[in-house]
Design an enzyme around this catalytic site. Structure first.
Site, PDB file in Angstrom:
ATOM      1  N   GLY A 134      57.427 -22.454 -67.261  1.00 43.69           N
ATOM      2  CA  GLY A 134      57.064 -23.491 -68.209  1.00 43.69           C
ATOM      3  C   GLY A 134      55.739 -23.181 -68.884  1.00 43.69           C
ATOM      4  O   GLY A 134      54.947 -22.371 -68.401  1.00 43.69           O
ATOM      5  N   CYS A 135      55.490 -23.836 -70.009  1.00 44.88           N
ATOM      6  CA  CYS A 135      54.289 -23.536 -70.796  1.00 44.88           C
ATOM      7  C   CYS A 135      53.014 -23.990 -70.094  1.00 44.88           C
ATOM      8  O   CYS A 135      52.075 -23.195 -69.918  1.00 44.88           O
ATOM      9  CB  CYS A 135      54.409 -24.136 -72.185  1.00 44.88           C
ATOM     10  N   PHE A 136      52.955 -25.262 -69.674  1.00 46.90           N
ATOM     11  CA  PHE A 136      51.794 -25.717 -68.917  1.00 46.90           C
ATOM     12  C   PHE A 136      51.648 -24.891 -67.639  1.00 46.90           C
ATOM     13  O   PHE A 136      50.534 -24.523 -67.241  1.00 46.90           O
ATOM     14  CB  PHE A 136      51.946 -27.195 -68.546  1.00 46.90           C
ATOM     15  N   ALA A 137      52.780 -24.636 -66.975  1.00 46.71           N
ATOM     16  CA  ALA A 137      52.745 -23.889 -65.711  1.00 46.71           C
ATOM     17  C   ALA A 137      52.122 -22.515 -65.905  1.00 46.71           C
ATOM     18  O   ALA A 137      51.349 -22.044 -65.062  1.00 46.71           O
ATOM     19  CB  ALA A 137      54.154 -23.762 -65.141  1.00 46.71           C
ATOM     20  N   THR A 138      52.438 -21.854 -67.012  1.00 43.05           N
ATOM     21  CA  THR A 138      51.879 -20.531 -67.281  1.00 43.05           C
ATOM     22  C   THR A 138      50.364 -20.595 -67.407  1.00 43.05           C
ATOM     23  O   THR A 138      49.634 -19.831 -66.756  1.00 43.05           O
ATOM     24  CB  THR A 138      52.499 -19.943 -68.558  1.00 43.05           C
TER      25      THR A 138
END
Length: 325
Positions: A134-138
């Site tokens: 995921g984007c936030f996760a990255t």
């Protein structure tokens, strides 16, 4: 040439993926499947591709493509694969959250490897199927991986991160309407964002005794793209110690870079880069992490994973320039 198929071609991540693929020297776009746009030219939806790509959205699927990118809404990738069988030689790269968690990593005898190259490059190189992060996760994981690897996440972690409107997807909603978003700022899914699970699993994989809570406050920003994450936690060492730790961890990373100067979004938007900056205040270490949510947070990272699987340089097709002004 590596033959590519894309399913779910009308969204922001699919649009970015198509733009990257048409400029990648080692791939050929075979089809872009869309039930709602079948028969229409792709540039009629992604109008910046006018004059670049004359391919139409397809209602048919080539089940023998080398790589299948799934750009579907969360929960729909599983449904699609249940309804459509592909060649055993087809590599699947899923951009939803359907296969990111360990409990979901095996599906129809397919094993999905979590596709964060800075964390497990060697596993990705041997993988047949990738669960794209995921984007936030990255952004958040890249701020914390060096500390987890050193076993130094020994306190609760606080994260405040803001994403652009493209993070909400292409379908209009009350909180993506221009009149609402412009000159506005808001919190959503405080302490309960869906990316927390994958973040926790990645950190535990590096630091077995990691059990501290991550307090994550996601924000909606009044800009189109990018993620700015501020992450802080206890750290007993000096700022120089922290920089040495991060520099060593990312010394071979081609897209993640540690800066001694403060970082900002314009440095990374329209690129596959992550820039990190460190600050120390008393016993707290602050890590700021900036990425483009549609590239390093989605489609760019998906291409990076494809490059690793096929033994190509990670930068192939991803030598992109930020727009500084």
């Amino acid at each position: 040439m590596i033959k590519i198929g894309i399913v779910g071609g009308a969204g922001y991540t699919a649009g970015e993926l198509i733009r990257l693929i048409v400029n990648h020297p080692n791939v050929e776009l075979d089809f872009v499947y869309s039930t709602s746009n079948a028969g229409n030219f792709i540039y009629q939806v992604h109008d910046d591709l006018f004059g670049t790509l004359d391919l139409k959205f397809s209602s048919e699927i080539n089940k023998n493509v080398d790589v299948l990118f799934l750009c579907l809404g969360h929960g729909n990738s599983k449904k699609f694969l249940e309804a459509n069988l592909f060649s055993n030689n087809t590599k699947i790269i899923d951009l939803s959250n359907d296969f990111r968690l360990n409990a979901d990593a095996v599906f129809q005898e397919k094993e999905f490897v979590y596709g964060l190259p800075e964390a497990q490059k060697e596993k990705i190189e041997k993988a047949n199927n990738i669960a794209n992060p995921g984007c936030f996760a990255t952004a958040i994981q890249l701020a914390l991986l060096p500390l987890a690897k050193a076993g130094l996440i020994n306190s609760e972690v606080h994260v405040n991160a803001t994403t652009g409107s493209t993070g909400a997807g292409v379908s209009p909603s009350a909180t993506t309407h221009f009149s609402w978003r412009d000159n506005n700022f808001s919190v959503y899914k405080a302490f309960a964002h869906q990316h927390l699970g994958e973040i926790g699993e990645s950190l535990t994989a590096l630091q077995n005794d990691f059990s501290n809570e991550i307090f994550f406050i996601p924000n909606r920003g009044n800009f189109s793209r990018g993620i700015f994450a501020s992450v802080y936690l206890d750290f007993e060492g000096t700022l120089d110690d922290a920089y040495e730790l991060f520099d060593n961890f990312y010394k071979d990373a081609v897209f993640t870079h540690v800066s001694k100067s403060p970082v900002h979004l314009k440095q990374v938007v329209n690129t596959n880069n992550c820039f990190l900056h460190l600050q120390k205040h008393k016993n707290k270490l602050l890590i700021t992490s900036v990425i483009d949510n549609l590239l390093k947070g989605a489609s760019g990272q998906a291409i990076q994973n494809m490059n690793l699987i096929f033994g190509l340089p990670q930068t192939e097709g991803l030598k992109l320039k930020a727009n500084s002004f």
